[in-house]
Design a protein around this motif. Sequence first.
Motif, PDB file in Angstrom:
ATOM      1  N   ARG A 120       0.826  -1.201   0.000  1.00  0.00           N
ATOM      2  CA  ARG A 120       0.000   0.000   0.000  1.00  0.00           C
ATOM      3  C   ARG A 120       0.864   1.255   0.000  1.00  0.00           C
ATOM      4  O   ARG A 120       1.973   1.260   0.508  1.00  0.00           O
ATOM      5  CB  ARG A 120      -0.912   0.027   1.233  1.00  0.00           C
ATOM      6  CG  ARG A 120      -1.761  -1.220   1.412  1.00  0.00           C
ATOM      7  CD  ARG A 120      -2.667  -1.052   2.615  1.00  0.00           C
ATOM      8  NE  ARG A 120      -3.407  -2.265   2.919  1.00  0.00           N
ATOM      9  CZ  ARG A 120      -4.301  -2.362   3.894  1.00  0.00           C
ATOM     10  NH1 ARG A 120      -4.552  -1.308   4.650  1.00  0.00           N
ATOM     11  NH2 ARG A 120      -4.932  -3.494   4.120  1.00  0.00           N
ATOM     12  N   SER A 132       1.181   3.762   1.897  1.00  0.00           N
ATOM     13  CA  SER A 132       0.815   4.211   3.238  1.00  0.00           C
ATOM     14  C   SER A 132       1.935   4.997   3.894  1.00  0.00           C
ATOM     15  O   SER A 132       3.055   5.068   3.390  1.00  0.00           O
ATOM     16  CB  SER A 132       0.475   2.994   4.109  1.00  0.00           C
ATOM     17  OG  SER A 132       1.616   2.160   4.226  1.00  0.00           O
ATOM     18  N   THR A 146      -3.757   6.470   4.548  1.00  0.00           N
ATOM     19  CA  THR A 146      -4.460   5.263   4.949  1.00  0.00           C
ATOM     20  C   THR A 146      -3.555   4.411   5.818  1.00  0.00           C
ATOM     21  O   THR A 146      -2.801   3.585   5.328  1.00  0.00           O
ATOM     22  CB  THR A 146      -4.893   4.443   3.716  1.00  0.00           C
ATOM     23  OG1 THR A 146      -5.609   5.304   2.828  1.00  0.00           O
ATOM     24  CG2 THR A 146      -5.773   3.281   4.127  1.00  0.00           C
TER      25      THR A 146
END
Length: 235
Positions: free
Chosen positions: A42, A44, A156
Amino acid sequence: MQSVGEGAKEWIRECQHQFRHHRWNCSTLDRDHTVFGRVMLRSSREAAFVYAISSAGVVYAITRACSQGELKACSCDPLKRGRSKDERGEFDWGGCSDNIHYGIKFAKAFVDAKEKKVKDARALMNLHNNRCGRTAEALIYGNQFPISLRLVQSFTPVESSLGTAGRVCNKLSRGTDGCEVMCCGRGYDTTRVTRITKCECKFHWCCAVRCKECEDTVDVHTCKAPKRAEWLDQT
């Protein structure tokens, strides 16, 4: 490559130290080629930090190896030799100055190689974070501290590649190490344990410290495991 491997171990330890009170604590997976598992898939904050600190770790490891004479391709900083001067006057360089320039050059070629093969948004983000890590390491070597080194990231956050089940939490804390945050609202188990610690230590001339052994009972709080279905989704 041995120097890079040693550097990787050091930055992983540093990552785990920095995130020891967070849900994601830089946990690693021995049999996963990404080391950190699904967290690296991800875009992130956690992935951004990993890219930055790994790049900085390579700079540190190679720079140190150069100064210690472990690499044939480099040596001490060639720019810091002979006679020079500063505001205090003239002086002669002595010892072996860290070759931070070679460390940055090597890290840029080694760490960025994979990302330069793919020219998408994620690759550009990773390259930026790699550069942030190298810049931070250069500033530290120069006894300066970055005012603003901004990592490119999504917003996120992930819980953890391994989950937080079984992690010790602080029942009284409202921060990231608190049971409510650490356990993601799943609750926690409490176990009463007996500890033996050193106490009533006294210094005796010369030169010893003698302590007694004290026994105390404390409550240890650990996060509950998620429900079976949720656990399967995370593995």
